[in-house]
Structure formats: structure tokens, C-alpha cells
Design a protein around this motif. Structure first.
Motif, PDB file in Angstrom:
ATOM      1  N   LYS A 159       0.835  -1.201   0.000  1.00  0.00           N
ATOM      2  CA  LYS A 159       0.000   0.000   0.000  1.00  0.00           C
ATOM      3  C   LYS A 159       0.871   1.252   0.000  1.00  0.00           C
ATOM      4  CE  LYS A 159      -3.626   2.736   0.723  1.00  0.00           C
ATOM      5  NZ  LYS A 159      -2.961   4.035   0.889  1.00  0.00           N
ATOM      6  N   ASP A 160       1.920   1.256   0.801  1.00  0.00           N
ATOM      7  CA  ASP A 160       2.820   2.410   0.846  1.00  0.00           C
ATOM      8  C   ASP A 160       3.560   2.591  -0.473  1.00  0.00           C
ATOM      9  OD1 ASP A 160       1.999   2.808   3.433  1.00  0.00           O
ATOM     10  OD2 ASP A 160       3.765   1.890   4.349  1.00  0.00           O
ATOM     11  N   GLN A 161       3.808   1.484  -1.148  1.00  0.00           N
ATOM     12  CA  GLN A 161       4.526   1.519  -2.426  1.00  0.00           C
ATOM     13  C   GLN A 161       3.659   2.089  -3.550  1.00  0.00           C
ATOM     14  OE1 GLN A 161       6.125  -2.334  -3.533  1.00  0.00           O
ATOM     15  NE2 GLN A 161       6.200  -1.796  -5.700  1.00  0.00           N
ATOM     16  N   ILE A 162       2.353   1.869  -3.476  1.00  0.00           N
ATOM     17  CA  ILE A 162       1.438   2.290  -4.537  1.00  0.00           C
ATOM     18  C   ILE A 162       0.475   3.324  -3.970  1.00  0.00           C
ATOM     19  CG2 ILE A 162      -0.216   1.540  -6.292  1.00  0.00           C
ATOM     20  CD1 ILE A 162       0.870  -1.315  -5.893  1.00  0.00           C
ATOM     21  N   ASP A 163       0.794   4.605  -4.145  1.00  0.00           N
ATOM     22  CA  ASP A 163      -0.074   5.693  -3.685  1.00  0.00           C
ATOM     23  C   ASP A 163      -1.094   5.955  -4.785  1.00  0.00           C
ATOM     24  OD1 ASP A 163      -1.294   7.967  -2.741  1.00  0.00           O
ATOM     25  OD2 ASP A 163       0.563   8.948  -2.115  1.00  0.00           O
ATOM     26  N   LEU A 164      -2.137   5.176  -4.773  1.00  0.00           N
ATOM     27  CA  LEU A 164      -3.088   5.143  -5.879  1.00  0.00           C
ATOM     28  C   LEU A 164      -3.817   6.475  -6.046  1.00  0.00           C
ATOM     29  CD1 LEU A 164      -4.321   3.477  -8.105  1.00  0.00           C
ATOM     30  CD2 LEU A 164      -5.813   2.397  -6.415  1.00  0.00           C
ATOM     31  N   LEU A 165      -4.232   7.081  -4.953  1.00  0.00           N
ATOM     32  CA  LEU A 165      -4.952   8.355  -5.064  1.00  0.00           C
ATOM     33  C   LEU A 165      -4.059   9.423  -5.677  1.00  0.00           C
ATOM     34  CD1 LEU A 165      -7.589   9.840  -4.519  1.00  0.00           C
ATOM     35  CD2 LEU A 165      -6.704  10.442  -2.252  1.00  0.00           C
ATOM     36  N   GLN A 166      -2.805   9.477  -5.260  1.00  0.00           N
ATOM     37  CA  GLN A 166      -1.875  10.458  -5.817  1.00  0.00           C
ATOM     38  C   GLN A 166      -1.640  10.206  -7.300  1.00  0.00           C
ATOM     39  OE1 GLN A 166      -0.449  13.267  -4.319  1.00  0.00           O
ATOM     40  NE2 GLN A 166       0.015  13.626  -6.477  1.00  0.00           N
ATOM     41  N   ILE A 167      -1.555   8.955  -7.688  1.00  0.00           N
ATOM     42  CA  ILE A 167      -1.377   8.604  -9.101  1.00  0.00           C
ATOM     43  C   ILE A 167      -2.528   9.158  -9.938  1.00  0.00           C
ATOM     44  CG2 ILE A 167      -1.426   6.668 -10.733  1.00  0.00           C
ATOM     45  CD1 ILE A 167       0.131   5.043  -8.611  1.00  0.00           C
ATOM     46  N   LEU A 168      -3.739   8.958  -9.458  1.00  0.00           N
ATOM     47  CA  LEU A 168      -4.903   9.423 -10.208  1.00  0.00           C
ATOM     48  C   LEU A 168      -4.996  10.948 -10.209  1.00  0.00           C
ATOM     49  CD1 LEU A 168      -7.553   6.766  -9.100  1.00  0.00           C
ATOM     50  CD2 LEU A 168      -6.320   6.895 -11.264  1.00  0.00           C
ATOM     51  N   GLU A 169      -4.755  11.552  -9.054  1.00  0.00           N
ATOM     52  CA  GLU A 169      -4.830  13.013  -8.982  1.00  0.00           C
ATOM     53  C   GLU A 169      -3.785  13.667  -9.876  1.00  0.00           C
ATOM     54  OE1 GLU A 169      -4.544  13.882  -4.818  1.00  0.00           O
ATOM     55  OE2 GLU A 169      -6.718  13.692  -4.507  1.00  0.00           O
ATOM     56  N   SER A 170      -2.615  13.074  -9.980  1.00  0.00           N
ATOM     57  CA  SER A 170      -1.569  13.616 -10.848  1.00  0.00           C
ATOM     58  C   SER A 170      -1.968  13.563 -12.318  1.00  0.00           C
ATOM     59  CB  SER A 170      -0.250  12.847 -10.641  1.00  0.00           C
ATOM     60  OG  SER A 170       0.232  13.040  -9.325  1.00  0.00           O
ATOM     61  N   ALA A 171      -2.890  12.660 -12.637  1.00  0.00           N
ATOM     62  CA  ALA A 171      -3.398  12.539 -14.011  1.00  0.00           C
ATOM     63  C   ALA A 171      -4.681  13.333 -14.215  1.00  0.00           C
ATOM     64  CB  ALA A 171      -3.631  11.068 -14.343  1.00  0.00           C
ATOM     65  N   GLY A 172      -5.057  14.150 -13.221  1.00  0.00           N
ATOM     66  CA  GLY A 172      -6.254  14.968 -13.331  1.00  0.00           C
ATOM     67  C   GLY A 172      -7.540  14.231 -13.045  1.00  0.00           C
ATOM     68  N   ILE A 173      -7.436  13.090 -12.409  1.00  0.00           N
ATOM     69  CA  ILE A 173      -8.614  12.273 -12.092  1.00  0.00           C
ATOM     70  C   ILE A 173      -8.888  12.431 -10.599  1.00  0.00           C
ATOM     71  CG2 ILE A 173      -9.552   9.936 -12.067  1.00  0.00           C
ATOM     72  CD1 ILE A 173      -7.556   9.338 -14.411  1.00  0.00           C
ATOM     73  N   GLN A 174      -9.955  13.153 -10.278  1.00  0.00           N
ATOM     74  CA  GLN A 174     -10.238  13.534  -8.904  1.00  0.00           C
ATOM     75  C   GLN A 174     -11.469  12.801  -8.371  1.00  0.00           C
ATOM     76  OE1 GLN A 174      -8.347  15.937  -7.318  1.00  0.00           O
ATOM     77  NE2 GLN A 174      -7.096  16.455  -9.116  1.00  0.00           N
TER      78      GLN A 174
END
Length: 233
Positions: free
Chosen positions: A139-154
């Protein structure tokens, strides 16, 4: 002759040990769950007794699977969940692996289910402490929310192309995920869970040998996690 019998006996014992302790699965699914989608359904949800979880993806589980799409389960009833073995991890688990099931609880029932159904099938590789720690580390390795937010997916209640979500995650982690959807209380299809594939040791992400069955719509809702009591605010 006695030496040959002795060597044969040792060989048989080694085969037995290898058979008993070799992992009986091919890879893991590591599954993260969006709490807004868990709660925004006709059945609703309940916060854990420790309080409202963060507005972040939470862990659902780490599940051993076979390459043919089947999976083992409930592999060792003699090794039940023992919270004393993971006392140093409880604080992290409350934050990163919360339960949203009703009635409200502290998470122990949820974690017990995950260990006894899934974790016991990987115990030749991961003991109980290692199983939970490995999952938390993923879970710490894959910051999924940050990944999506960085792509403009909120997580703003709007709809996004399923392909855009998949591409954003694949670009960040190197492998295509599998997306699971559910329906909100109004019947809208929404982002629910994201599956990653991990090697049999629980250390490295891999290309998924097989995806679960099921499909999402081409455009899916990403709800916020503004849930209070029995209604969204």
C-alpha cells in the motif's frame, strides 16, 4: 545396503518437506478499495469504531491466486488469526486497512477473515506477521490516489473514462491494473476497487497472468468520500 536405505529415507523426507512448504499458488492479487464507492451504495456503510477513515484508497486484501483464474482459500484452520502476533502493526492497519462493514467494529473481524481465508494459503512463504506487513508495504509503495490526482482524475463525483484511469495507473506502476466497479444508490457505475498483481513472494509487481471476470462501463463515476451517517453531504 543399509546406506542405500538410509539415503532413500532422507530423500523421501526431503520430498515431503519440499511438498509441504512449497507455495501452493502462483501470484497474489493486491486489492485497494475506494471508500466513497463502498459507502455510496443502497446498503451504505459504517465507520470503524476508531473513526472515519481518511479519504484515500484502503486495503481490501492480498489474495493468493492460480494462473488459471482459480484460487485457494481457507487453507489451514489450525492457524487462526492471532492479533498478538501483529500488535506492532495495528495502528497502521487502522489507518490503511480500515473496515467499513456494518455494524461498526475495530477491524479485527475483517483482518481475521482476510488472514484465515487468504493469508493461510500463503503461510509457507509469509507467516501471519509477514502477511500483514507485506500488504501494508505494498500500500505504501502504490499511492493510488496520488497517481490518479496527478493525471487529473479527482474523487469529485464526476465521471472519467475507464481507459484514462487504467492508463494513468499503468504509466505510474508499469503494469496494467484491473478495475472493479459497483453501482451507487442511484444506479450509476462507479470506481470501486483496483487490482494489482504481485509475485508469489509478495515483493514485486508483475504483469497479471489473468484478470478477474467482470466489466465496467466505458465512463465511470469517481465519487467523493463525504459520507456522514446514512447520507452523503
Amino acid at each position: 545396503m543399509a546406506l542405500m536405505k538410509s539415503q532413500t529415507s532422507v530423500f523421501i523426507k526431503l520430498l515431503f518437506i519440499t511438498h509441504c512448504f512449497a507455495q501452493d499458488y502462483d501470484f497474489f492479487y493486491f486489492v485497494q478499495q475506494w471508500p466513497g464507492s463502498y459507502c455510496d451504495t443502497s446498503s451504505s456503510c459504517c465507520y470503524p469504531t476508531t473513526g472515519k477513515p481518511a479519504s484515500d484508497f484502503g486495503i481490501h486484501g492480498l489474495w493468493p491466486n492460480y494462473n488459471d483464474g482459480t484460487y485457494p482459500s481457507n487453507c489451514d484452520s489450525s492457524n487462526p488469526y492471532d492479533e498478538s502476533q501483529i500488535s506492532d502493526l495495528i495502528s497502521r492497519m487502522q489507518q490503511e486497512w480500515p473496515t467499513l462493514a456494518c455494524p461498526s467494529s475495530n477491524g479485527s473481524k475483517f483482518w481475521s477473515h482476510e488472514w484465515e481465508k487468504h493469508g493461510t494459503c500463503s503461510e509457507s512463504v509469509l507467516d501471519q506477521h509477514s502477511y500483514f506487513q507485506t500488504t501494508l508495504n505494498l500500500k505504501d509503495q502504490i499511492d493510488l490516489l496520488q497517481i490518479l490526482e496527478s493525471a487529473g482524475i479527482q474523487a469529485d463525483g464526476n465521471s472519467y473514462n475507464l481507459s484514462s484511469i487504467q492508463t494513468a495507473i499503468e504509466n505510474a506502476v508499469g503494469y496494467a491494473p484491473w478495475i472493479e466497479c459497483n453501482s451507487d444508490a442511484s444506479g450509476n457505475i462507479q470506481l470501486y476497487q483496483v487490482y494489482f498483481c504481485v509475485d508469489a513472494w509478495g515483493t514485486d509487481l508483475i504483469k497479471c497472468p489473468v484478470f478477474p471476470t467482470g466489466t465496467c462501463a466505458s465512463s465511470i463515476k469517481f465519487p467523493s468520500f463525504d459520507y456522514s451517517g446514512n447520507s452523503f453531504i
